[in-house]
Design a protein around this motif. Structure first.
Motif, mmCIF file in Angstrom:
data_model
loop_
_atom_site.group_PDB
_atom_site.id
_atom_site.type_symbol
_atom_site.label_atom_id
_atom_site.label_comp_id
_atom_site.label_asym_id
_atom_site.label_seq_id
_atom_site.Cartn_x
_atom_site.Cartn_y
_atom_site.Cartn_z
ATOM 1 N N LYS A 205 -31.692 22.683 41.221
ATOM 2 C CA LYS A 205 -32.401 21.533 41.787
ATOM 3 C C LYS A 205 -31.423 20.407 42.107
ATOM 4 O O LYS A 205 -31.518 19.763 43.162
ATOM 5 N N LEU A 206 -30.475 20.162 41.202
ATOM 6 C CA LEU A 206 -29.480 19.120 41.454
ATOM 7 C C LEU A 206 -28.666 19.426 42.704
ATOM 8 O O LEU A 206 -28.352 18.532 43.503
ATOM 9 N N ILE A 207 -28.338 20.710 42.883
ATOM 10 C CA ILE A 207 -27.581 21.110 44.072
ATOM 11 C C ILE A 207 -28.436 20.961 45.322
ATOM 12 O O ILE A 207 -28.003 20.394 46.338
ATOM 13 N N ALA A 208 -29.670 21.462 45.249
ATOM 14 C CA ALA A 208 -30.541 21.443 46.424
ATOM 15 C C ALA A 208 -30.835 20.029 46.887
ATOM 16 O O ALA A 208 -30.982 19.783 48.091
ATOM 17 N N GLU A 209 -30.935 19.096 45.957
ATOM 18 C CA GLU A 209 -31.260 17.717 46.311
ATOM 19 C C GLU A 209 -30.031 16.888 46.641
ATOM 20 O O GLU A 209 -30.119 15.677 46.852
ATOM 21 N N GLY A 210 -28.865 17.533 46.670
ATOM 22 C CA GLY A 210 -27.653 16.840 47.083
ATOM 23 C C GLY A 210 -27.058 15.940 46.024
ATOM 24 O O GLY A 210 -26.174 15.137 46.322
ATOM 25 N N ARG A 211 -27.491 16.074 44.794
ATOM 26 C CA ARG A 211 -26.960 15.214 43.730
ATOM 27 C C ARG A 211 -25.634 15.764 43.189
ATOM 28 O O ARG A 211 -24.778 15.007 42.748
ATOM 29 N N VAL A 212 -25.508 17.076 43.179
ATOM 30 C CA VAL A 212 -24.300 17.734 42.687
ATOM 31 C C VAL A 212 -23.897 18.787 43.708
ATOM 32 O O VAL A 212 -24.752 19.511 44.225
ATOM 33 N N LYS A 213 -22.606 18.881 43.997
ATOM 34 C CA LYS A 213 -22.130 19.891 44.950
ATOM 35 C C LYS A 213 -20.975 20.705 44.385
ATOM 36 O O LYS A 213 -20.927 21.919 44.558
ATOM 37 N N THR A 214 -20.034 20.054 43.700
ATOM 38 C CA THR A 214 -18.828 20.716 43.233
ATOM 39 C C THR A 214 -18.946 21.043 41.744
ATOM 40 O O THR A 214 -19.229 20.162 40.931
ATOM 41 N N LEU A 215 -18.720 22.320 41.414
ATOM 42 C CA LEU A 215 -18.860 22.765 40.033
ATOM 43 C C LEU A 215 -17.707 23.695 39.672
ATOM 44 O O LEU A 215 -17.262 24.492 40.497
ATOM 45 N N SER A 351 -28.212 8.230 50.418
ATOM 46 C CA SER A 351 -28.822 6.985 49.964
ATOM 47 C C SER A 351 -30.071 7.229 49.136
ATOM 48 O O SER A 351 -30.485 6.390 48.346
ATOM 49 N N ALA A 352 -30.685 8.420 49.310
ATOM 50 C CA ALA A 352 -31.935 8.682 48.601
ATOM 51 C C ALA A 352 -31.714 9.265 47.218
ATOM 52 O O ALA A 352 -32.610 9.248 46.385
ATOM 53 N N ALA A 353 -30.547 9.827 46.966
ATOM 54 C CA ALA A 353 -30.296 10.453 45.669
ATOM 55 C C ALA A 353 -29.961 9.379 44.648
ATOM 56 O O ALA A 353 -28.821 8.977 44.488
ATOM 57 N N ASP A 354 -30.949 8.895 43.968
ATOM 58 C CA ASP A 354 -30.798 7.786 43.036
ATOM 59 C C ASP A 354 -30.250 8.287 41.702
ATOM 60 O O ASP A 354 -30.940 8.987 40.965
ATOM 61 N N PRO A 355 -29.031 7.955 41.345
ATOM 62 C CA PRO A 355 -28.445 8.472 40.110
ATOM 63 C C PRO A 355 -29.036 7.854 38.866
ATOM 64 O O PRO A 355 -28.721 8.266 37.766
ATOM 65 N N THR A 356 -29.870 6.843 38.992
ATOM 66 C CA THR A 356 -30.479 6.236 37.805
ATOM 67 C C THR A 356 -31.681 7.029 37.330
ATOM 68 O O THR A 356 -32.184 6.799 36.232
ATOM 69 N N GLN A 357 -32.173 7.972 38.167
ATOM 70 C CA GLN A 357 -33.317 8.792 37.774
ATOM 71 C C GLN A 357 -32.811 10.117 37.215
ATOM 72 O O GLN A 357 -32.393 10.992 37.944
#
Length: 366
Positions: A205-215, A351-357
């Motif tokens: 989910k983190l990858i799909a929503e663009g919050r995380v890409k590199t692992l 801009s939509a991927a809010d890291p505070t959530q």
């Protein structure tokens, strides 16, 4: 007392962790097969199967009749599992556990260790046997072939370590027992259906929503993803033919483990983001973009240890049907179900991927 009806033994079975992913579906299948099932719950009496459907049950009155499900409020941390009196049962399936990777040590001690000790005590008092649901990842950081009875020495998190200690309690006790070790439990084989999204789903989910890409991912690393229906079939068989499994440890694992790159390829086919898996030596969380670094620290880092190893769990038992192929088509069904259910959505704009959530707390298989 084991009751025989229509050529089939009907047992009185107590299931701890009955409101969990495995516990709920197991209760559904046990009751459907005519067993008298007592579901130990902590707060929520509603038990769901793997379709997310509430199971017919009652919380009051006498013990369950054959084919009936009764819930009982209890607490695995308490004496007698929090029950007023030792139940009249033939078998305890002990699946209750704290499965978060980042729980406090005291919580693992109280629930995973203390709960196992309490389940053993109730089994002994009731004259019942115990089927202990553990995890294949008690192998810890060991790679290569993993025999069913092997326990590692170095663990990735407190969950793995606590499950290894719980297994040791079971084997040292006087109660007739067997140990089932599922790996990473995901959706069923036919449709990819699952009632709740945990473990590997969260990082997807983190990858799909663009919050995380590199692992970071080690060369040759695999994840042992197993369909929930194979796990349930194995547990049912171990319950109903318990005498044939007494003293044994059984891996309930994938037909073949999934190479880590195959997960990225499946996500790319579904157009829900493509992770960049790089060598652990080349990976630096500090070098990530600030937003991604925050998400990595908050959630993804809890999972990355599972991208660095390649255990090969020795599976197969003559009484348990083989796991169906855990191939690319099945991975596509898993992702397809996650998309259809709305769990995985289109990638977010930066801009939509809010890291505070923060995402929900991560959970592994069992």
């Amino acid at each position: 007392m084991v009751e025989r009806r229509g050529g089939k033994d009907r047992m009185r079975i107590l299931v701890t962790g009955a409101s969990g992913l495995i516990g709920g579906e197991l209760c559904a299948r046990l009751a459907a097969r005519g067993h008298a099932v007592t579901a130990l719950v902590h707060r929520r009496h509603q038990i769901l199967d793997n379709h997310g459907r509430p199971l017919p049950s009652r919380a009051e009155g006498p013990p369950p009749a054959p084919g009936e499900l009764v819930t009982r409020a209890g607490d695995v941390r308490a004496e007698n599992l929090g029950l007023a009196a030792p139940p009249a049962i033939d078998l305890i399936v002990h699946s209750a556990a704290v499965t978060a990777f980042d729980a406090e040590p005291a919580l693992y001690e109280a629930v995973n260790i203390g709960g196992t000790r309490a389940a053993l005590a109730v089994a002994q008092t009731s004259g019942a046997a115990l089927l202990h649901v553990s995890t294949a990842y008690v192998c810890g950081r060991t790679d290569g072939p993993i025999a069913p009875g092997f326990i590692g020495q170095a663990f990735t998190n407190g969950y793995e370590a606590s499950k290894a200690r719980a297994e040791a309690l079971v084997r040292a006790g006087p109660v007739p027992h067997a140990v089932a070790r599922p790996s990473v439990v995901v959706g069923d084989w036919a449709q990819g259906r699952i009632s709740r999204f945990e473990n590997i789903y969260m990082i997807s989910k983190l990858i799909a929503e663009g919050r995380v890409k590199t692992l970071p991912a080690a060369s040759g690393a695999t994840l042992d993803l197993v369909p929930i229906d194979h796990v349930i079939t194995g547990l049912l068989t171990m319950c109903e033919r318990f005498a044939d499994f007494t003293g044994q440890t059984v891996h309930l694992v994938a037909h073949t483990p999934t190479p880590v790159p195959a997960i990225g390829e499946a996500m790319a086919r579904a157009r829900v983001g493509t992770p960049d898996f790089i060598s652990p030596d080349a990976f630096s969380a500090a070098a990530l973009p600030p937003r991604e670094a925050r998400w990595h620290a908050a959630a993804a880092a809890l999972y990355t240890a599972y991208l660095l190893r390649a255990p090969a769990f020795e599976a197969g038992h003559p009484l348990i049907p083989a796991c169906p192929p855990t191939d690319s088509a099945w991975l596509d069904r898993l992702i397809g179900f996650a998309l259809a259910s709305g769990f995985v959505k289109e990638p977010l704009s930066p801009s939509a991927a809010d890291p505070t959530q923060r995402p929900p707390p991560p959970r592994p298989a069992s």
